[in-house]
Design a protein around this motif. Structure first.
Motif, PDB file in Angstrom:
ATOM      1  N   ALA A   2      84.972  82.626  43.718  1.00 56.65           N
ATOM      2  CA  ALA A   2      85.804  82.006  44.731  1.00 56.65           C
ATOM      3  C   ALA A   2      85.139  82.057  46.084  1.00 56.65           C
ATOM      4  N   GLY A   3      84.393  83.125  46.373  1.00 58.88           N
ATOM      5  CA  GLY A   3      83.772  83.269  47.678  1.00 58.88           C
ATOM      6  C   GLY A   3      82.686  82.257  47.932  1.00 58.88           C
ATOM      7  N   ALA A   4      82.183  81.625  46.873  1.00 60.18           N
ATOM      8  CA  ALA A   4      81.112  80.644  47.047  1.00 60.18           C
ATOM      9  C   ALA A   4      81.639  79.243  47.325  1.00 60.18           C
ATOM     10  N   GLN A   5      82.962  79.083  47.239  1.00 55.82           N
ATOM     11  CA  GLN A   5      83.513  77.755  47.416  1.00 55.82           C
ATOM     12  C   GLN A   5      83.375  77.296  48.860  1.00 55.82           C
ATOM     13  N   ARG A   6      83.145  76.005  49.027  1.00 51.52           N
ATOM     14  CA  ARG A   6      82.988  75.406  50.325  1.00 51.52           C
ATOM     15  C   ARG A   6      84.365  75.019  50.843  1.00 51.52           C
ATOM     16  N   GLN A   7      84.608  75.259  52.130  1.00 51.47           N
ATOM     17  CA  GLN A   7      85.867  74.847  52.726  1.00 51.47           C
ATOM     18  C   GLN A   7      85.937  73.318  52.807  1.00 51.47           C
ATOM     19  N   ASP A   8      84.820  72.716  53.092  1.00 53.91           N
ATOM     20  CA  ASP A   8      84.700  71.276  53.162  1.00 53.91           C
ATOM     21  C   ASP A   8      84.247  70.726  51.822  1.00 53.91           C
ATOM     22  N   PRO A   9      84.971  69.781  51.200  1.00 55.76           N
ATOM     23  CA  PRO A   9      84.502  69.220  49.938  1.00 55.76           C
ATOM     24  C   PRO A   9      83.158  68.532  50.140  1.00 55.76           C
ATOM     25  N   GLY A  10      82.305  68.600  49.133  1.00 55.15           N
ATOM     26  CA  GLY A  10      81.021  67.922  49.244  1.00 55.15           C
ATOM     27  C   GLY A  10      81.197  66.420  49.190  1.00 55.15           C
ATOM     28  N   GLU A  11      80.092  65.726  49.336  1.00 59.73           N
ATOM     29  CA  GLU A  11      80.123  64.264  49.327  1.00 59.73           C
ATOM     30  C   GLU A  11      79.701  63.763  47.963  1.00 59.73           C
ATOM     31  N   ILE A  12      80.477  62.842  47.405  1.00 57.18           N
ATOM     32  CA  ILE A  12      80.173  62.255  46.113  1.00 57.18           C
ATOM     33  C   ILE A  12      80.057  60.743  46.285  1.00 57.18           C
ATOM     34  N   LEU A  13      78.961  60.195  45.791  1.00 62.10           N
ATOM     35  CA  LEU A  13      78.721  58.758  45.824  1.00 62.10           C
ATOM     36  C   LEU A  13      78.662  58.251  44.392  1.00 62.10           C
ATOM     37  N   ILE A  14      79.520  57.306  44.056  1.00 64.02           N
ATOM     38  CA  ILE A  14      79.479  56.673  42.745  1.00 64.02           C
ATOM     39  C   ILE A  14      78.633  55.408  42.863  1.00 64.02           C
ATOM     40  N   VAL A  15      77.566  55.357  42.089  1.00 63.77           N
ATOM     41  CA  VAL A  15      76.681  54.201  42.074  1.00 63.77           C
ATOM     42  C   VAL A  15      76.997  53.388  40.827  1.00 63.77           C
ATOM     43  N   THR A  16      77.443  52.165  41.021  1.00 63.54           N
ATOM     44  CA  THR A  16      77.809  51.325  39.892  1.00 63.54           C
ATOM     45  C   THR A  16      77.404  49.893  40.207  1.00 63.54           C
ATOM     46  N   GLY A  17      77.798  48.961  39.363  1.00 65.55           N
ATOM     47  CA  GLY A  17      77.464  47.568  39.599  1.00 65.55           C
ATOM     48  C   GLY A  17      76.887  46.898  38.374  1.00 65.55           C
ATOM     49  N   MET A  18      76.338  45.716  38.597  1.00 61.56           N
ATOM     50  CA  MET A  18      75.843  44.896  37.501  1.00 61.56           C
ATOM     51  C   MET A  18      74.576  45.475  36.893  1.00 61.56           C
ATOM     52  N   SER A  19      74.475  45.395  35.588  1.00 62.22           N
ATOM     53  CA  SER A  19      73.250  45.787  34.907  1.00 62.22           C
ATOM     54  C   SER A  19      72.117  44.880  35.373  1.00 62.22           C
ATOM     55  N   GLY A  20      70.993  45.483  35.740  1.00 65.54           N
ATOM     56  CA  GLY A  20      69.873  44.716  36.252  1.00 65.54           C
ATOM     57  C   GLY A  20      69.861  44.560  37.753  1.00 65.54           C
ATOM     58  N   ALA A  21      70.901  45.079  38.435  1.00 68.95           N
ATOM     59  CA  ALA A  21      70.978  44.929  39.892  1.00 68.95           C
ATOM     60  C   ALA A  21      70.256  46.041  40.637  1.00 68.95           C
ATOM     61  N   GLY A  22      69.761  47.061  39.914  1.00 71.35           N
ATOM     62  CA  GLY A  22      68.938  48.068  40.580  1.00 71.35           C
ATOM     63  C   GLY A  22      69.527  49.453  40.654  1.00 71.35           C
ATOM     64  N   ARG A  23      70.400  49.815  39.717  1.00 72.38           N
ATOM     65  CA  ARG A  23      71.007  51.142  39.777  1.00 72.38           C
ATOM     66  C   ARG A  23      69.960  52.243  39.644  1.00 72.38           C
ATOM     67  N   SER A  24      69.004  52.080  38.772  1.00 76.73           N
ATOM     68  CA  SER A  24      67.975  53.111  38.583  1.00 76.73           C
ATOM     69  C   SER A  24      67.129  53.277  39.847  1.00 76.73           C
ATOM     70  N   THR A  25      66.780  52.164  40.476  1.00 81.03           N
ATOM     71  CA  THR A  25      66.016  52.235  41.720  1.00 81.03           C
ATOM     72  C   THR A  25      66.814  52.942  42.801  1.00 81.03           C
ATOM     73  N   ALA A  26      68.094  52.613  42.902  1.00 79.60           N
ATOM     74  CA  ALA A  26      68.950  53.263  43.897  1.00 79.60           C
ATOM     75  C   ALA A  26      69.066  54.758  43.613  1.00 79.60           C
ATOM     76  N   ALA A  27      69.226  55.113  42.346  1.00 79.97           N
ATOM     77  CA  ALA A  27      69.342  56.527  41.986  1.00 79.97           C
ATOM     78  C   ALA A  27      68.072  57.294  42.341  1.00 79.97           C
ATOM     79  N   ASN A  28      66.917  56.687  42.078  1.00 80.54           N
ATOM     80  CA  ASN A  28      65.652  57.350  42.420  1.00 80.54           C
ATOM     81  C   ASN A  28      65.515  57.543  43.923  1.00 80.54           C
ATOM     82  N   ALA A  29      65.922  56.533  44.689  1.00 80.83           N
ATOM     83  CA  ALA A  29      65.835  56.640  46.148  1.00 80.83           C
ATOM     84  C   ALA A  29      66.756  57.728  46.668  1.00 80.83           C
ATOM     85  N   LEU A  30      67.949  57.833  46.099  1.00 81.75           N
ATOM     86  CA  LEU A  30      68.885  58.891  46.511  1.00 81.75           C
ATOM     87  C   LEU A  30      68.341  60.267  46.152  1.00 81.75           C
ATOM     88  N   GLU A  31      67.712  60.368  44.994  1.00 83.48           N
ATOM     89  CA  GLU A  31      67.115  61.645  44.594  1.00 83.48           C
ATOM     90  C   GLU A  31      66.016  62.050  45.579  1.00 83.48           C
TER      91      GLU A  31
END
Length: 293
Positions: A2-31
């Motif tokens: 419990a002591g390790a929990q963050r008071q502020d929730p972290g940020e979550i980004l859902i990457v979705t969209g059309m197949s072939g539109a570049g999800r893998s490229t976007a994921a690599n850039a975010l990484e």
């Protein structure tokens, strides 16, 4: 623990969209931007992932989750899962899109079938996917059309959008463009500068751009230019404040003229300088068609 929990929730980004539109490229850039990236996660696992993020404290401050139709029937639960989590975390949805003919060309280039193609054509699969994603696209926080991007340009766009946001609650991109090259597909608002005299017809200014003080002074001295800047800035302030209240993190204001070289460039710079004074807003300037013949 419990002591390790963050008071502020972290940020979550859902990457979705059309197949072939570049999800893998976007994921690599975010990484590359130090996001923790999870690929092909079923929507039902979003809540456990958020629980894990909260327990992990600062070790998982930003998580990007790729969710797409590879999950088949499980994907249909994404809209409900997103709505359930929006009030609990800093959650955003990035939707990557592209024109149908571009997607067909990309699938043909890699010689792979569309995941929803079944016994039909690639275009059949794209149409099925568009229908399935319509609700998700409508509720997305950010839509990026990748039709004109190669992989490097898309990666750069992701870096522009998701790096160095610091404490700003909203990132505004003011982009100049030429109408003869088409509207920016990701524009939220469009302003037309063709009501002003075109410096192109002035022999002393034709070879210059709107970044040059001489062109700037010419454009701003025209009847209606100062009134437009004042009125449009005043109109955009409550819009940007509303975007912050609605947790819309990014927007694009496009400013166009005929070729995107003189009037739109000068007015984009002036508008961006004024809007940079809006609290909570980080402003970026982009000249899409500057340098094109």
């Amino acid at each position: 623990m419990a002591g390790a929990q963050r008071q502020d929730p972290g940020e979550i980004l859902i990457v979705t969209g059309m197949s072939g539109a570049g999800r893998s490229t976007a994921a690599n850039a975010l990484e590359d931007l130090d996001w923790y990236v999870v690929d092909n996660l079923p929507p039902q696992m979003l809540r456990p992932l958020l629980d894990l993020s909260e327990m992990a404290g600062d070790t998982l401050p930003r998580i990007a989750v790729v969710v797409d139709v590879r999950g088949r029937d499980l994907f249909s639960e994404l809209p409900e899962a997103v709505q359930a989590l929006r009030g609990r975390s800093r959650l955003r949805v990035l939707f990557l899109d592209a024109a149908d003919h571009v997607l067909v060309r990309r699938f043909e280039a890699v010689r792979r079938p569309h995941p929803l193609q079944d016994e039909g054509t690639i275009l059949d699969g794209i149409h099925r996917e568009r229908a399935r994603l319509a609700v998700v696209r409508e509720d997305a926080d950010l839509i990026v059309d990748t039709s004109q991007f190669n992989v490097h340009q898309l990666a750069n766009r992701i870096v522009e959008l998701f790096s160095d946001e610091s404490s700003a609650r909203h990132t505004l991109t003011v982009v100049s463009f030429g109408f003869k090259y088409g509207l920016p597909p990701d524009a939220d608002l469009v302003a037309d500068m063709r009501f002003l005299p075109n410096p192109f017809w002035n022999d002393d200014l034709r070879s210059l751009t709107g970044e040059d003080p001489r062109v700037r002074d010419f454009v701003l001295s025209q009847e209606g230019a100062a009134d437009f800047l004042e009125a449009y800035t005043r109109a955009l302030v409550p819009v940007l404040e509303g975007y912050q209240r609605e947790n819309k993190r990014h927007s694009v204001v496009a400013v166009g003229c005929t070729g995107g070289k003189h009037r739109s460039v000068a007015m984009t710079i002036q508008l961006a300088e004024r809007l940079a004074a809006v609290p909570g807003v980080a402003v970026r300037v982009k000249h899409r068609d500057l340098g094109r013949e």
